[in-house]
Design an enzyme around this catalytic site. Structure first.
Site, mmCIF file in Angstrom:
data_model
loop_
_atom_site.group_PDB
_atom_site.id
_atom_site.type_symbol
_atom_site.label_atom_id
_atom_site.label_comp_id
_atom_site.label_asym_id
_atom_site.label_seq_id
_atom_site.Cartn_x
_atom_site.Cartn_y
_atom_site.Cartn_z
ATOM 1 C CB ALA A 201 4.996 14.003 -15.963
ATOM 2 N N GLY B 243 6.461 16.522 -11.767
ATOM 3 C CA GLY B 243 6.189 17.699 -12.721
ATOM 4 C C GLY B 243 5.454 18.792 -12.221
ATOM 5 C CD GLU C 85 10.414 18.741 -12.780
ATOM 6 O OE1 GLU C 85 9.581 18.308 -13.259
ATOM 7 O OE2 GLU C 85 11.402 18.695 -12.960
ATOM 8 C CD GLU D 256 10.266 13.947 -10.705
ATOM 9 O OE1 GLU D 256 10.577 14.119 -9.478
ATOM 10 O OE2 GLU D 256 9.610 15.095 -11.113
HETATM 11 C C1 3H9 Z 1 7.466 13.512 -13.472
HETATM 12 O O1 3H9 Z 1 6.609 14.189 -13.009
HETATM 13 C C2 3H9 Z 1 8.592 13.827 -14.357
HETATM 14 C C3 3H9 Z 1 8.732 15.004 -14.482
HETATM 15 O O2 3H9 Z 1 9.842 15.508 -13.730
HETATM 16 C C4 3H9 Z 1 9.192 15.523 -15.962
HETATM 17 C C5 3H9 Z 1 8.295 15.522 -16.918
HETATM 18 C C6 3H9 Z 1 9.004 16.070 -18.294
HETATM 19 N N1 3H9 Z 1 0.385 9.561 -13.815
HETATM 20 O O3 3H9 Z 1 -1.709 6.159 -6.028
HETATM 21 P P1 3H9 Z 1 -3.392 6.296 -6.281
HETATM 22 C C7 3H9 Z 1 -3.193 7.203 -10.992
HETATM 23 S S1 3H9 Z 1 7.331 11.663 -13.026
HETATM 24 C C8 3H9 Z 1 -0.548 8.780 -14.299
HETATM 25 O O4 3H9 Z 1 -4.242 4.995 -6.057
HETATM 26 P P2 3H9 Z 1 -3.392 7.863 -3.839
HETATM 27 C C9 3H9 Z 1 -2.929 5.691 -10.242
HETATM 28 O O5 3H9 Z 1 -2.450 4.917 -11.334
HETATM 29 C C10 3H9 Z 1 5.977 11.650 -11.935
HETATM 30 N N2 3H9 Z 1 -1.423 8.161 -13.313
HETATM 31 O O6 3H9 Z 1 -3.925 7.316 -5.261
HETATM 32 C C11 3H9 Z 1 -4.219 5.561 -9.692
HETATM 33 O O7 3H9 Z 1 -5.067 5.095 -11.288
HETATM 34 P P3 3H9 Z 1 -6.139 3.891 -11.023
HETATM 35 C C12 3H9 Z 1 6.054 12.405 -10.803
HETATM 36 C C13 3H9 Z 1 -1.380 8.599 -12.161
HETATM 37 O O8 3H9 Z 1 -4.152 8.850 -3.220
HETATM 38 C C14 3H9 Z 1 -4.994 6.817 -9.533
HETATM 39 O O9 3H9 Z 1 -3.999 7.953 -10.340
HETATM 40 N N3 3H9 Z 1 5.056 11.861 -9.992
HETATM 41 C C15 3H9 Z 1 -0.243 9.320 -11.692
HETATM 42 O O10 3H9 Z 1 -3.073 6.596 -2.875
HETATM 43 C C16 3H9 Z 1 -4.735 7.293 -8.180
HETATM 44 O O11 3H9 Z 1 -3.632 7.062 -7.618
HETATM 45 C C17 3H9 Z 1 4.988 10.778 -9.238
HETATM 46 O O12 3H9 Z 1 5.612 9.963 -9.266
HETATM 47 C C18 3H9 Z 1 0.562 9.973 -12.831
HETATM 48 N N4 3H9 Z 1 1.627 10.523 -12.383
HETATM 49 O O13 3H9 Z 1 -1.850 8.499 -4.204
HETATM 50 C C19 3H9 Z 1 3.607 10.501 -8.456
HETATM 51 N N5 3H9 Z 1 -0.241 9.330 -10.148
HETATM 52 O O14 3H9 Z 1 -7.298 4.598 -10.139
HETATM 53 C C20 3H9 Z 1 3.156 9.402 -8.454
HETATM 54 C C21 3H9 Z 1 -1.176 8.573 -9.900
HETATM 55 O O15 3H9 Z 1 -6.455 3.688 -12.120
HETATM 56 N N6 3H9 Z 1 1.682 9.148 -7.933
HETATM 57 N N7 3H9 Z 1 -1.825 7.962 -10.859
HETATM 58 O O16 3H9 Z 1 -5.145 2.781 -10.232
HETATM 59 C C22 3H9 Z 1 1.701 8.835 -6.453
HETATM 60 O O17 3H9 Z 1 2.509 9.098 -5.766
HETATM 61 C C23 3H9 Z 1 0.146 8.633 -5.991
HETATM 62 O O18 3H9 Z 1 -0.741 8.257 -6.857
HETATM 63 C C24 3H9 Z 1 -0.354 9.910 -5.090
HETATM 64 C C25 3H9 Z 1 -1.959 9.693 -4.758
HETATM 65 C C26 3H9 Z 1 0.509 10.283 -3.730
HETATM 66 C C27 3H9 Z 1 -0.271 11.083 -6.169
#
Ligand code: 3H9
Length: 696
Positions: free
Chosen positions: A63, A102, A105, A125
């Site tokens: 999400a 998400g 999911e 999450e």
């Molecule tokens: C969810 O999904 C809830 C659902 O179950 C229910 C819904 C109803 N959203 O980390 P990076 C941005 S909860 C918005 O540097 P990497 C991040 O801020 C979510 N922005 O890259 C950064 O921005 P900036 C569950 C996001 O390659 C840029 O993307 N998912 C999100 O080292 C690059 O990120 C998670 O918790 C996001 N979801 O790592 C995953 N994700 O360049 C969270 C990233 O402006 N994300 N951004 O600073 C991660 O773990 C890592 O970002 C990922 C990439 C492994 C994906």
């Protein structure tokens, strides 16, 4: 036009591509786009199967976290998945990168999942203080069984594609072109007329535990960690438990209720703040993408003591050869023996393969010859914390190190500019402050000197990330960000003892707050003698700690310190209590009852005050940087978001007024509120909003 999702055709197969860089997060436009494309493909009689895939570096990573807390805009992810559930043609998610939260999911609304070999799939999450909110707690157990789903949801750790295949989370691994492979997979499904069972209807893997519900508690017990104070793990367990007896539609509604409660709560807000703060910390003012880091292929560390040894292990752990220098052969031998022992411990714990120990050790060049640093691209000095010694060493280093080498000091307090002055290459010098144990702790304070060149700073940041640390840039001052704030806490901790608290009261209040340990247990672990020696040099005295050190009570290593030790387990010592009470009498301090609330206020408010000074002096760029320092360097509980975020939640006016009273009552000027704290308190502002103002 906002078109992050597109639909194209490969013969009878529709391909829906999500293209919302950088990580294809499911913001409103993306959800709407997927929904529209799925409906269009569903209603098109010439489409026989649907593939959903992501453009760029990853399939959907979840999400969009920035939308949490804002009014929801339809369709929700649940609605998108419900639409997918009703499609009667084969639906295939083709995933790569990190399908997370998400994103995963969404794939579980499809009949099949295929993955590129390097994919890592998970439900992270919990790390944001949440639980999966679009069916993850119900669908993952149906696909992989509870034995696998429970640890994935409770740890938030993703699993590699090959494990996902073995577990049944994905149906095939596609080598080569992912989308072409997914289309071929779709055609195979059509040709074989495979049954299209929805994930929500798959119950086979739940049968065993449903027949014996006690097994569920056994599984949970194996994986539940110490979750002191955390709400999300308990909610996750309650949600997963619904798979045992509750119809999936009803269970998903309950899961959604749990999710909404958590997403609106303070804990998840704090953890989301830290998620973005950690990423913001990587953005250093004045260091844009045009500043290219220097190449680092070889490292040298001077000092094979506890810090030097730990620092050099970080390099060997990622395959970078490291020269480790000591000034005498015995100390070098001891240092290398400790490094080897540390690796053996990792083997015993199962985190390192026995055959890798030799590979890592082979990357070390132990030597007593300082001349051996001449090939290193980065030299890190980790000798005794003493300015004349460090200056003398840097004068030598600069004569030997090759041109362009980064010259770093691992000082924890000293003035990096003063050290740089002894060289003729001020631009190459900076601080790289590791935290003990340096091979374990993730924080790396990178101290930017007044002359540090931008590409040297960029190199230190890049090296930090390569060796898997969280680098935070800080400015030059005594103790930088972390230790400067820690000193403010330490002074109050000792005063509390004199006023009536005992070590276990102070430590107990802090562990209840969420720290892994309190200041006195920490002192015992680090060695009381360390601070005692440094205070003697500076001509200052801590009445209680220094009295203990004078009795040879150095902490855990002597079996006695603020506590008595059997192994690592501590118990209060009546002798220490007597020593403290005697000290109060001697210094004329009347002892009284000190409440837990007072302990927290007295220990953490002065830290916040110091943090405010650090911000106004520009030592830290943003309040979030300070929070990241405290999370990774000192174990500040993540669910409280770090000291500055926590202060915002308490209210800056409350903190300012309490500090002001404290300053008046104690006569200690250090407690007078910092100008920035005063201003924000008057404006009903927050540290977070101050950071945003500055950035704008
Ligand atoms: C969810 O999904 C809830 C659902 O179950 C229910 C819904 C109803 N959203 O980390 P990076 C941005 S909860 C918005 O540097 P990497 C991040 O801020 C979510 N922005 O890259 C950064 O921005 P900036 C569950 C996001 O390659 C840029 O993307 N998912 C999100 O080292 C690059 O990120 C998670 O918790 C996001 N979801 O790592 C995953 N994700 O360049 C969270 C990233 O402006 N994300 N951004 O600073 C991660 O773990 C890592 O970002 C990922 C990439 C492994 C994906």
């Amino acid at each position: 036009m906002d078109t992050p999702v597109s639909l194209r055709r490969d013969g009878n197969v529709a391909i829906i591509t999500i293209d919302n860089p950088p990580v294809n997060a499911l913001r409103h436009g993306v959800r709407k786009g997927i929904q529209n494309c799925v409906v269009a493909a569903r209603d098109d009689a010439s489409v026989e199967a649907i593939v959903i895939t992501g453009a760029g570096r990853t399939f959907v990573a979840g999400a969009d976290i920035t939308e949490f807390g804002k009014p929801p805009q339809p369709p929700s992810l649940i609605e998108v998945i419900a639409t997918l559930d009703e499609v009667k043609k084969p639906t295939i998610a083709a995933v790569h990168g990190t399908p997370l939260g998400g994103g995963l999911e969404l794939t579980m609304g499809c009949h099949f999942r295929v993955a590129a070999p390097s994919t890592r799939l998970g439900l992270p999450e919990i790390k944001l203080g949440l639980i999966p909110g679009a069916g993850g707690t119900q669908r993952l157990p149906r696909l992989v069984g509870l034995e696998k789903a429970v640890p994935m949801i409770l740890s938030g750790e993703p699993i590699p594609a090959k494990d996902a295949l073995a577990a049944g989370l994905v149906d095939a691994i596609i080598e080569g072109d992912l989308v072409a492979g997914a289309v071929a997979f779709a055609r195979k499904v059509l040709a074989e007329k495979r049954a299209l069972t929805r994930v929500k209807d798959r119950d086979e893997k739940l049968k065993e535990v449903r027949a014996n519900p006690a097994k569920f508690d056994e599984i949970v017990a194996q994986h539940v960690k110490k979750t002191r104070g955390l709400q999300a793990p308990a909610a996750a367990i309650d949600a997963i438990r619904l798979t045992l007896d509750t119809p999936i539609d009803e269970a998903q509604k309950k899961e959604r209720e749990f999710f909404l409660k958590l997403v609106g709560g303070e804990q998840s807000k704090a953890q989301r703040h830290l998620f973005f703060a950690e990423r913001d910390a990587a953005k250093v003012p004045g260091i844009g993408k045009e500043v290219k880091p220097r190449e680092v292929k070889k490292a040298a560390v001077i000092g094979a003591g506890t810090m030097g040894g730990g620092i050099s292990m970080n390099f060997a752990n990622v395959g970078i050869p490291v020269t480790i220098v000591e000034n005498n052969a015995d100390a070098l031998k001891r240092g290398m023996a400790t490094i080897e022992k540390n690796y053996q411990t990792s083997v015993q714990r199962g985190s390192l393969k026995a055959e890798d120990v030799a590979k890592r050790l082979a990357l070390f060049t132990p030597t007593t010859d300082l001349g051996a640093i001449k090939d290193a691209d980065i030299v890190i000095e980790a000798v005794f914390e003493n300015m004349p010694i460090k200056k003398e060493l840097f004068a030598k280093i600069e004569k030997i190190a090759k041109p362009g080498a980064v010259l770093a000091t691992n000082t924890s307090y000293l003035n990096v500019d003063e050290i740089a002055q002894v060289t003729h290459r001020h631009g190459d010098v900076l601080g790289m402050h590791f935290f003990s144990p340096a091979n374990v702790m993730k924080l790396l304070e990178i101290v930017r000197g007044k002359d540090t060149a931008p590409d040297v700073l960029a190199t230190a940041m890049a090296v930090g990330r390569t060796i898997r640390k969280v680098p935070v840039v800080v400015g030059v001052c005594h103790g930088f960000v972390g230790n400067r704030m820690l000193s403010a806490r330490g002074i109050e901790a000792e005063k509390l003892l004199l006023e009536g608290a005992l070590p276990q009261d102070v430590d107990g209040a802090l562990t209840e707050f969420g720290f892994p340990m309190g200041p006195f247990a920490m002192s015992d672990l680090a060695g009381i003698d360390v601070g005692w020696r440094s205070r003697k040099e500076r001509g200052v005295r801590n009445e209680i700690a220094d009295s203990l050190a004078e009795q040879g009570r150095f902490g855990q290593k002597t079996g006695r310190g603020f506590y008595l030790y059997e192994g690592r387990s501590a118990r209060p010592d009546p002798e220490v209590e007597k020593l403290i009470v005697d000290a109060s009498v001697r210094l004329g301090v009347k002892r009284r009852n000190v409440s837990k609330e007072e302990i927290i206020e007295r220990l953490i408010y002065p830290m916040v005050n110091e943090g405010a000074r650090i911000l106004e002096e520009g030592i830290a760029t943003r309040s979030g940087d300070i929070d990241v320092v405290w999370l990774y360097g000192y174990g500040f509980p993540a669910w409280r978001g770090g000291p500055m975020h926590w202060a915002d939640t308490v209210g800056l006016k409350k903190i300012r007024d309490r500090l002001h009273r404290l300053a008046q009552e104690s006569g200690d000027k250090r407690h007078e509120p910092a100008a920035l704290l005063n201003r924000l308190a008057d404006e009903s502002g927050t540290f977070d909003s101050y950071g945003q103002q500055k950035a704008a």
